[in-house]
Design a protein around this motif. Structure first.
Motif, PDB file in Angstrom:
ATOM      1  N   ALA A 237     -50.114 -49.322 -59.315  1.00  0.00           N
ATOM      2  CA  ALA A 237     -49.688 -47.978 -58.914  1.00  0.00           C
ATOM      3  C   ALA A 237     -50.584 -47.421 -57.811  1.00  0.00           C
ATOM      4  O   ALA A 237     -50.109 -46.755 -56.899  1.00  0.00           O
ATOM      5  CB  ALA A 237     -49.711 -47.047 -60.126  1.00  0.00           C
ATOM      6  N   ARG A 238     -51.873 -47.733 -57.890  1.00  0.00           N
ATOM      7  CA  ARG A 238     -52.802 -47.225 -56.874  1.00  0.00           C
ATOM      8  C   ARG A 238     -52.397 -47.702 -55.481  1.00  0.00           C
ATOM      9  O   ARG A 238     -52.595 -47.004 -54.483  1.00  0.00           O
ATOM     10  CB  ARG A 238     -54.235 -47.661 -57.209  1.00  0.00           C
ATOM     11  N   LEU A 239     -51.834 -48.931 -55.412  1.00  0.00           N
ATOM     12  CA  LEU A 239     -51.440 -49.478 -54.118  1.00  0.00           C
ATOM     13  C   LEU A 239     -50.159 -48.830 -53.603  1.00  0.00           C
ATOM     14  O   LEU A 239     -49.846 -48.922 -52.420  1.00  0.00           O
ATOM     15  CB  LEU A 239     -51.224 -50.992 -54.229  1.00  0.00           C
ATOM     16  N   LEU A 297     -48.983 -57.520 -51.738  1.00  0.00           N
ATOM     17  CA  LEU A 297     -48.332 -58.056 -50.541  1.00  0.00           C
ATOM     18  C   LEU A 297     -47.445 -57.021 -49.864  1.00  0.00           C
ATOM     19  O   LEU A 297     -47.504 -56.841 -48.650  1.00  0.00           O
ATOM     20  CB  LEU A 297     -47.491 -59.284 -50.910  1.00  0.00           C
ATOM     21  N   PHE A 298     -46.622 -56.323 -50.656  1.00  0.00           N
ATOM     22  CA  PHE A 298     -45.529 -55.564 -50.046  1.00  0.00           C
ATOM     23  C   PHE A 298     -45.674 -54.053 -50.115  1.00  0.00           C
ATOM     24  O   PHE A 298     -44.757 -53.345 -49.715  1.00  0.00           O
ATOM     25  CB  PHE A 298     -44.194 -55.960 -50.698  1.00  0.00           C
ATOM     26  N   SER A 299     -46.776 -53.529 -50.622  1.00  0.00           N
ATOM     27  CA  SER A 299     -46.915 -52.076 -50.660  1.00  0.00           C
ATOM     28  C   SER A 299     -46.701 -51.502 -49.264  1.00  0.00           C
ATOM     29  O   SER A 299     -47.232 -52.013 -48.284  1.00  0.00           O
ATOM     30  CB  SER A 299     -48.308 -51.701 -51.167  1.00  0.00           C
ATOM     31  N   PRO A 300     -45.896 -50.425 -49.170  1.00  0.00           N
ATOM     32  CA  PRO A 300     -45.521 -49.941 -47.837  1.00  0.00           C
ATOM     33  C   PRO A 300     -46.706 -49.445 -47.011  1.00  0.00           C
ATOM     34  O   PRO A 300     -46.609 -49.436 -45.790  1.00  0.00           O
ATOM     35  CB  PRO A 300     -44.546 -48.795 -48.142  1.00  0.00           C
ATOM     36  N   ALA A 306     -47.846 -54.852 -44.629  1.00  0.00           N
ATOM     37  CA  ALA A 306     -47.774 -53.603 -43.864  1.00  0.00           C
ATOM     38  C   ALA A 306     -48.994 -53.453 -42.963  1.00  0.00           C
ATOM     39  O   ALA A 306     -48.890 -53.018 -41.814  1.00  0.00           O
ATOM     40  CB  ALA A 306     -47.680 -52.417 -44.829  1.00  0.00           C
ATOM     41  N   ARG A 307     -50.158 -53.842 -43.487  1.00  0.00           N
ATOM     42  CA  ARG A 307     -51.370 -53.725 -42.672  1.00  0.00           C
ATOM     43  C   ARG A 307     -51.298 -54.650 -41.467  1.00  0.00           C
ATOM     44  O   ARG A 307     -51.663 -54.262 -40.358  1.00  0.00           O
ATOM     45  CB  ARG A 307     -52.609 -54.044 -43.518  1.00  0.00           C
ATOM     46  N   ALA A 308     -50.814 -55.881 -41.707  1.00  0.00           N
ATOM     47  CA  ALA A 308     -50.726 -56.833 -40.600  1.00  0.00           C
ATOM     48  C   ALA A 308     -49.765 -56.322 -39.530  1.00  0.00           C
ATOM     49  O   ALA A 308     -50.056 -56.402 -38.331  1.00  0.00           O
ATOM     50  CB  ALA A 308     -50.254 -58.191 -41.123  1.00  0.00           C
ATOM     51  N   VAL A 309     -48.632 -55.750 -39.985  1.00  0.00           N
ATOM     52  CA  VAL A 309     -47.664 -55.217 -39.020  1.00  0.00           C
ATOM     53  C   VAL A 309     -48.295 -54.095 -38.209  1.00  0.00           C
ATOM     54  O   VAL A 309     -48.156 -54.029 -36.985  1.00  0.00           O
ATOM     55  CB  VAL A 309     -46.401 -54.721 -39.759  1.00  0.00           C
TER      56      VAL A 309
END
Lengths: 451, 289
Positions: A237-239, A297-300, A306-309
């Motif tokens: 949830a934190r992520l 991996l997929f947290s927005p 998301a970080r890599a993008v």
């Protein structure tokens, strides 16, 4: 009542509900353990429950739920106190104190179990590890649907359900009633204590409630699941959110999802490979771990992807800025554009990408391989060069840099569109003219989250 | 072994209530220990693991003043504040707020800890943090009502952070975080504030904003005690200064206590700091002359 539903009530209802209740009450409290960096505390409490159970059995000479529960609870509270004492008197860091206490207490429990007097007690290592929720069969589940409306019917349900329900109510009421106090005591213990909300009182209260939830869950689902349920939903949830309230809700959702999903996955997924069903608590734990992995991996916002993008987008923006800057300087020297190959020699391998991005935004035009600024691109690049040269001026004038040392720093700072030095002179330290302030529309402030 | 401070000649005020009255000899030595003084510290010694950190500290703070606590690293500046607020145990001594123990004066005292002491990744917004200043007024177990949230919002506005109310605090710059902390302190609506290094690591505009707020607090009748590390700005920002190095070296109006001698005794042989200090003293005397 159809036969399948009755089968469900007899075989699956109690284990499923037990897993769900345990997961939600642990998941809810786990938020505060994770935020206070006390995740190991759940571990410590759930392990030290074992000697508590054994000693309670020795004293009460029975496996009745109440003495078991009290013994385990006493052990849980004792763990909390022992950890605090060790931290203070033994000058140990919290992790070490928790590690020492729970390994010693757990070992003590195992030693006691070996004792002959306890051979009759059906508390084996398997049960301690992953519980036995599958065996909580509700044999007396009635076949008539209307019978479920009567409280007497529910009285025949496995007693663990009632204990878990009480523990969930305690956890939920505690978190709701003391939400404000838990928030300030977790965030800023000193200010909290100074304002009259004693952080250590809140700490002990939280630990006791954690002990209750752990003990209640332990008998039903075992220690592995308890530990995972204290940490995984909260970490997931934190992520996914940056607000404490939504974190609590999300963690409850994650806990419930892993409980139900894990229960059925454990029952059916191995069947797909021709294997026997696996232990439910283990499967629930694995599912909650998988959910955490998905969030990582997929947290927005906090997710790896998301970080890599975002980083890629920033790199592209920087490259595009560099392209505009180079073209502006080329125009300053009298030319009206440059060959792609020449630009690549200056800007490196990303040039093609930068040109494509800039021309998509209408900042440059490429005629037969010759790249030139458009009017819009010229205004944009003038703003960039202005920032670059203002920074150079600032670094020399205010920060005491030598003029030949500032270009590289300014090359980085020029990309920041906020907080450019104000009101510079007309020329930078190298005598190059500073472009005048451009139309504010071409100087938009960027999203301060860093995009 | 008390250092005689310039303040101890201040006119004595109403006597202490008999209920709490210390021996006459003590009262004679400290005539200003009174209900007038927002903070009155008497013979306070603090030790960590048998090693003294603060030794026999006496201090009375005048109401409606800005006081700087100055001293080298490890001099016990933060410890002084924490000991006053019962956050660390005192070996000896007592601390009174308007003649009362901290327990009874709690709602009139605000505290702003050092920024580094909290986890700024915590999932709360700037407004959430400002609201924490209202928790004492709200009381145990009750939710933050709209009026309290509006009051907290007004405090964010006073420090220029209203536009950032919904930001998660990790997305704020250091200076903005410090302003949020200040807003939380303001939200306490206290009469006496302890602030631990409010100016540490902030940008120039935040520093100006904080100074403005401190002066505003003084105008409204509050008293502020700040741990301060920048000798250059003591004269400009504060009315009084307390020089601490394990014990109080000097305390009183900045112009009186800021002498080469006291600074030397406070900072010992730390040369760079002393240079800074003598520069500050020179400027201060120019300002007076």
């Amino acid at each position: 009542m159809p036969q399948t539903l009755h089968n469900f009530m007899v075989l699956d209802f109690a284990p499923l509900l037990a897993g769900l209740l345990a997961a939600v009450s642990c998941g809810l409290l786990g938020n505060f353990l994770v935020l206070r960096k006390l995740s190991l505390m759940g571990d410590a409490i759930s392990h030290s429950v074992l000697p508590g159970l054994v000693i309670a059995f020795l004293i009460a000479q029975s496996r009745a739920p109440l003495p078991m529960l009290l013994g385990a609870l006493a052990a849980g509270v004792a763990t909390v106190v022992l950890v605090e004492l060790l931290k203070r008197l033994g000058k140990l860091e919290p992790g070490a104190a928790m590690g020492v206490v729970f390994s010693v207490l757990f070992a003590l429990g195992v030693l006691l179990l070996e004792h002959r007097a306890l051979r009759g007690m059906d508390l084996d290592a398997d049960c301690v590890l992953h519980g036995q929720i599958e065996y909580r069969i509700w044999a007396a589940a009635p076949t008539e649907l209307s019978a479920y409306l009567s409280l007497d019917t529910w009285a025949t349900a496995p007693v663990q359900l009632r204990i878990l329900l009480i523990s969930l109510v305690i956890s939920a009421v505690f978190v709701v009633v003391f939400f404000k106090e838990l928030r300030i005591a977790s965030f800023d213990p000193q200010a909290s204590t100074a304002a009259g909300i004693s952080a250590s009182v809140m700490h002990y209260a939280l630990m006791i409630v954690v002990a209750v939830a752990t003990v209640a869950s332990f008998e039903a689902v075992g220690s592995i699941l308890v530990i995972a349920m204290l940490i995984c939903p909260a970490a997931t949830a934190r992520l996914l959110t940056d607000r404490l309230k939504s974190q609590l809700w999300v963690s409850v959702g994650v806990a419930a999802t892993s409980a139900v999903g894990g229960y059925y996955a454990g029952a059916f997924v191995p069947g797909l490979f021709g294997l026997d069903a696996v232990n439910a608590a283990g499967a629930i734990t694995v599912v909650s771990g998988l959910l955490l992995l998905l969030a990582v991996l997929f947290s927005p916002w906090h997710g790896v992807i998301a970080r890599a993008v975002r980083q890629r987008r920033v790199r592209l923006d920087v490259l595009r800025d560099d392209l505009l800057g180079a073209l502006y300087r080329i125009e300053e020297s009298g030319e009206d554009g440059a060959e792609l190959a020449d630009l690549r020699a200056v800007l490196g391998s990303g040039t093609q990408l930068a040109v494509r991005s800039a021309s998509r935004q209408g900042l440059v035009s490429g005629d037969r391989g010759r790249i030139a600024l458009t009017d819009k691109g010229r205004a944009e690049s003038a703003g960039l060069i202005r920032r670059h040269r203002l920074w150079e001026h600032y670094l020399v004038g205010e920060a005491g840099f030598r003029p030949d040392h500032v270009h590289e720093t300014a090359e980085r700072l020029e990309h920041l569109r906020e907080q450019t030095p104000r009101r510079g002179p007309d020329a930078d330290p190298h005598g190059k003219p500073i472009p005048p302030e451009s139309d504010p529309n071409t100087d938009p402030s960027i999203d301060p989250r860093g995009a | 072994m008390t250092d005689k401070s310039p303040q101890s000649s201040a006119p004595s005020a109403a006597p202490t209530p008999t209920r709490l009255r210390p021996p006459q000899s003590v009262l004679d030595a400290r005539p200003e220990h009174s209900a007038q003084s927002p903070l009155s510290v008497h013979a306070m010694t603090v030790a960590y693991r048998r090693k003294p950190v603060l030794w026999d500290v006496d201090l009375d703070v005048e109401p409606r003043t800005l006081t700087a606590i100055i001293g080298p690293n490890g001099a016990g500046k933060s410890t002084f504040i924490k000991a006053c607020l019962n956050l660390v145990p005192r070996a000896t001594g007592d601390v009174e707020f308007w003649g009362m123990p901290f327990r009874k004066a709690r709602s009139r005292v605000g505290y702003m800890p050092q920024r580094e002491t909290v986890d700024w990744d915590f999932p709360v917004t700037a407004l959430d943090v400002a609201c924490m200043g209202r928790y004492r007024k709200i009381g145990w177990c009750r939710p933050v009502s709209r009026s309290h949230r509006e009051a907290a919002m007004a405090c964010l506005d006073r420090v220029g952070m209203a536009d950032y109310a919904d930001r998660q605090i990790s997305q704020l710059s250091g200076g903005q975080q410090q302003r949020v902390f200040l807003a939380r302190a303001l939200a306490q609506e206290a009469e006496l504030y302890f602030m631990d290094e409010p100016f540490a690591g902030v940008d120039a505009s935040t520093e100006r904003a904080i100074v403005r707020v401190l002066r505003d607090l003084r105008e409204r009748g509050s008293t502020v005690i700040c741990v301060h590390h920048d000798l250059q700005t003591v004269e400009a920002y504060f009315d009084n200064a307390v020089l601490i190095n394990m014990r109080i070296v000097a305390s009183g109006p900045v112009s009186e206590v800021f002498t080469p001698d006291t600074l030397h005794r406070t900072y010992g042989g730390r040369l760079t700091l002393l240079d800074q200090a003598s520069e500050a003293v020179a400027r201060a005397s120019r300002g007076r002359g």
